[in-house]
Design a protein around this motif. Structure first.
Motif, short mmCIF file in Angstrom:
data_model
loop_
_atom_site.label_atom_id
_atom_site.label_comp_id
_atom_site.label_asym_id
_atom_site.label_seq_id
_atom_site.Cartn_x
_atom_site.Cartn_y
_atom_site.Cartn_z
N PRO A 211 1.06 -0.86 0.05
CA PRO A 211 -0.06 -0.25 0.27
C PRO A 211 1.37 1.36 0.02
N PHE A 212 0.58 2.51 -0.50
CA PHE A 212 0.71 3.74 -0.40
C PHE A 212 0.15 4.86 0.93
N PHE A 213 0.70 5.46 1.32
CA PHE A 213 0.85 5.85 1.99
C PHE A 213 1.10 7.70 2.63
N TYR A 214 1.07 8.84 2.97
CA TYR A 214 1.38 9.73 3.06
C TYR A 214 1.79 10.03 4.55
N LEU A 215 2.93 10.33 5.45
CA LEU A 215 3.69 10.64 6.32
C LEU A 215 3.84 11.95 6.98
N PRO A 216 3.29 12.09 8.02
CA PRO A 216 2.81 13.88 8.53
C PRO A 216 3.56 14.85 9.47
N LYS A 217 3.70 15.21 9.94
CA LYS A 217 4.47 16.06 11.08
C LYS A 217 5.65 15.97 11.59
N ILE A 245 6.05 -1.40 -0.13
CA ILE A 245 5.23 0.38 0.44
C ILE A 245 5.65 1.48 0.27
N ARG A 246 4.50 2.23 -0.63
CA ARG A 246 5.54 3.36 -0.52
C ARG A 246 4.81 4.24 0.00
N ALA A 247 5.90 5.63 0.28
CA ALA A 247 5.43 6.29 1.25
C ALA A 247 5.85 7.86 0.51
N THR A 248 5.12 8.99 0.57
CA THR A 248 5.21 10.90 0.40
C THR A 248 5.13 11.57 1.70
N VAL A 249 6.40 11.80 2.20
CA VAL A 249 6.32 12.20 3.16
C VAL A 249 6.13 14.58 3.01
N LEU A 250 5.55 14.59 4.28
CA LEU A 250 4.55 16.16 4.07
C LEU A 250 5.81 16.71 4.04
N ILE A 251 6.19 17.76 4.10
CA ILE A 251 7.36 18.86 4.22
C ILE A 251 6.74 19.96 5.05
N GLU A 252 6.44 19.97 6.25
CA GLU A 252 4.72 20.75 6.74
C GLU A 252 5.67 21.16 7.79
N THR A 253 7.01 21.15 8.20
CA THR A 253 7.60 21.55 9.44
C THR A 253 8.82 22.51 8.88
N LEU A 254 8.89 23.58 9.57
CA LEU A 254 10.12 24.51 9.55
C LEU A 254 11.42 23.23 9.71
N PRO A 255 11.46 22.70 10.47
CA PRO A 255 13.00 21.97 11.10
C PRO A 255 13.36 20.99 9.77
N ALA A 256 12.06 20.38 9.11
CA ALA A 256 12.38 19.27 8.46
C ALA A 256 12.47 19.99 6.92
N VAL A 257 12.14 21.08 6.44
CA VAL A 257 13.28 21.93 5.48
C VAL A 257 14.26 21.39 5.72
N PHE A 258 14.73 21.66 6.42
CA PHE A 258 16.80 21.12 6.92
C PHE A 258 17.02 20.15 6.28
N GLN A 259 15.74 18.96 6.50
CA GLN A 259 16.56 17.47 6.36
C GLN A 259 15.71 16.42 4.84
N MET A 260 15.68 17.19 4.27
CA MET A 260 14.61 16.66 2.93
C MET A 260 15.25 15.14 2.12
N ASN A 261 17.45 15.47 2.41
CA ASN A 261 17.69 14.94 1.69
C ASN A 261 17.75 13.59 2.97
N GLU A 262 18.08 13.83 4.15
CA GLU A 262 17.95 13.39 5.18
C GLU A 262 17.13 12.35 5.03
N ILE A 263 15.87 13.05 5.13
CA ILE A 263 15.06 11.99 4.72
C ILE A 263 14.15 11.13 3.67
N LEU A 264 14.70 11.18 3.09
CA LEU A 264 14.63 10.24 1.52
C LEU A 264 15.55 9.65 1.02
N TYR A 265 17.28 10.22 1.93
CA TYR A 265 17.88 9.24 2.25
C TYR A 265 17.33 7.83 3.49
N GLU A 266 16.95 8.31 4.55
CA GLU A 266 15.76 6.79 5.15
C GLU A 266 15.02 6.14 4.76
#
Length: 550
Positions: A211-217, A245-266
């Motif tokens: 299944p496919f997911f969206y991951l928030p916050k 399993i595949r997921a899209t991450v919502l970048i919806e917090t200010l700290p996460a914008v500095f972690q986008m590469n790292e989030i995708l890497y994980e």
């Protein structure tokens, strides 16, 4: 009667025969195993959030982590996007209510994101009925008979691809206790949905994936690592290949914008991109800088994508996603059709078209709509500007965005702060919370679809203006926001709400309770992390004798 539960599990929600088909012993065991394996990792991640908040409140700023520079500068890519979800030009979102699920899947959108998070009030009834509805949708047996209209709703032959958004890491599920403590809400949402649907989903929807997911916050890649491990464990349990399993991450917090590469890497084996969750992002900007009087937000209607910090966020997200080979999804069009005013409706649609044209020209691969009536306009814009291609992952490279620096992402928004802004925040916040307390998490107000994210903007902006005694512009020129002024605004806006909804509805609804809760949140000495976390106890209803071990 009661639910048949594994050792250590206590169901405190109401017993229902239909719910018991979701809350089977084996399904609960699956959720319990996830909870026991990952709860300490989740607690550590939440403690890291608290430590980061203390740094920001003491004058610190979020930024790129020097320790993970090698990830940001590396040449790695995520797993290839499955063909089943290559085309995501328009996605519709909404709660997991039965009629909504059918209409959204039939809407003509490429994806429906069924929401257990910001668009849902997480009562026991809403959550459990939501799982029943999604099970029936995946099995293609879902129907709904609207008795008032004598109309039967059922699925079309061709439907949108189904994504599911569980709650964030911070939210508990207080109706299910595991080993004496509330379960983690997102593990309940994910676990029950995956357990009951992964096999049929892959046959009906995913063409061998999902299944496919969206991951928030999320705020940090360590939180993405937990999700990646949850996915891996679920895949091993189900006997399906890694990366199903595949997921899209919502970048919806200010700290996460500095972690986008790292989030995708994980999540590189499980990712299908990032999304600009722009309403929550605005909320997070205020929350992150709650201790910074030099970063006050103007009226929320002025904080759009033309603001430098918002445009930089979008551009960097597109650059990051396309460099890593995944979708860069645009933000929500929150307008709803204005049926009694064709001219106003056309004007609203034109704003939507302009916003979507900006997104597709910038490089986004798709966008969000809150209402089926917006889908044709959004689809037309993306189709006309992505000719003969399902996305822009490999054709639109934003190398200019690689030059963005921390200050671009942190720049204070420009604009005025007005009495009308204070009033709108108050009016919307109270009405949304009143609806949320009675079970509705997605509410049409003043021609916009409001959810928890937009209500959060209203709350934290009021709180920020009160804390720093903001001097208002416009008609309120020279007036400072203080407790006396806010008290008067609350009283006057409650009177306006009464005129708009009627005295009988006001008295029967939860408006007075919502007013007290919203006012307390806005005037609290310390800003609560989430409005809905504080309000959650108002919708928890225990039936402690309902569990049993058979």
């Amino acid at each position: 009667m009661g639910y048949d539960v594994p050792e250590g599990v206590d169901i405190r929600g109401r017993y229902d025969t239909e719910f018991s088909k979701i809350l089977t012993r084996d399904a609960l065991q699956f959720v319990t195993d996830l909870q026991r394996e990952f709860r300490n990792h989740i607690k550590y991640a939440m403690e890291c959030r608290r430590e980061a908040k203390m740094r920001y409140n003491n004058g610190g700023l979020p930024g790129f982590d020097p320790a993970t520079k090698y990830i940001r500068e590396g040449e790695w890519v995520c797993a290839p996007v499955p063909a089943a979800v290559a085309d995501r030009r328009v996605e519709i979102t909404g709660p997991v209510e039965r009629k909504m699920v059918i209409n959204a899947l039939n809407s003509g959108a490429k994806v429906f994101m069924a929401d257990f998070e910001d668009a849902l009030s997480p009562s026991w009834e809403n959550l459990m009925r939501g799982h029943v509805n999604l099970r029936d949708a995946v099995n293609r047996t879902i129907t709904f008979h609207d008795q008032a209209r004598n109309k039967l709703y059922k699925l079309n032959d061709e439907t949108a691809k189904l994504f599911v958004r569980p709650r964030g890491w911070h939210l508990p599920e207080a109706h299910i206790f595991i080993d004496g403590e509330p379960a983690t809400g997102c593990l309940v949402d994910f676990g029950l949905y995956f357990f009951h649907n992964y096999a049929n989903f892959r046959k009906v929807q995913g063409q061998g994936f999902g299944p496919f997911f969206y991951l928030p916050k999320m705020e940090h890649s360590r939180e993405a690592r937990i999700w990646n491990n949850v996915f891996g464990r679920a895949e091993r349990w189900a006997g399906i290949e890694r990366g199903s399993i595949r997921a899209t991450v919502l970048i919806e917090t200010l700290p996460a914008v500095f972690q986008m590469n790292e989030i995708l890497y994980e999540l590189r084996d499980h990712s299908v991109g990032l999304n600009c969750g722009r309403w929550d992002y605005i909320f997070s900007y205020v929350k992150t800088f709650q201790g910074h009087p030099d970063r006050l937000l103007p009226d929320r209607v002025q904080v759009g994508m033309a603001q430098h910090f918002m445009r930089s966020y979008s551009d960097l997200l597109i650059h990051t996603c396309h460099k890593r080979g995944v979708h860069a999804m645009g933000g929500m069009a929150a307008q709803i059709p204005i049926r009694d005013d064709p001219a106003a409706n056309e004007a609203a649609l034109e704003l939507v078209r302009k916003d979507k044209l900006r997104e597709v020209k910038a490089g986004h691969d798709g966008t969000w709509a809150a209402h089926p009536g917006l889908i044709p306009a959004c689809m037309e814009v993306f189709t006309n500007n992505m000719v003969n291609a399902p996305n822009q992952i490999h054709s639109m490279k934003r190398q200019d965005a690689s030059e963005l620096i921390e200050e671009d992402l942190l720049q204070s928004p420009r604009g005025v702060r007005t009495m009308e802004g204070l009033r709108l925040n108050t009016r919307v916040g109270i009405q949304y919370l009143a609806a949320w307390l009675t079970g509705a998490g997605s509410v049409p107000l003043y021609n916009l679809m409001e959810d928890a994210a937009t209500a959060e903007i209203s709350r934290v902006q009021n709180w920020q203006w009160l804390k720093y005694g903001v001097e208002l512009d416009g008609d309120g020129l020279g007036v400072k926001v203080n407790l006396d002024l806010f008290g008067r605004v609350v009283e006057e806006e409650m009177a306006r709400i009464e005129r708009e909804v009627g005295k009988e509805k006001l008295n029967k609804g939860m408006y007075k309770e919502a007013c007290k809760l919203f006012t307390r949140q806005c005037t609290a000495p310390v800003l609560d992390d989430f409005l809905t976390l504080d309000a959650y106890n108002n919708i928890v209803m225990y039936h402690p004798i309902e569990s049993s071990r058979l």
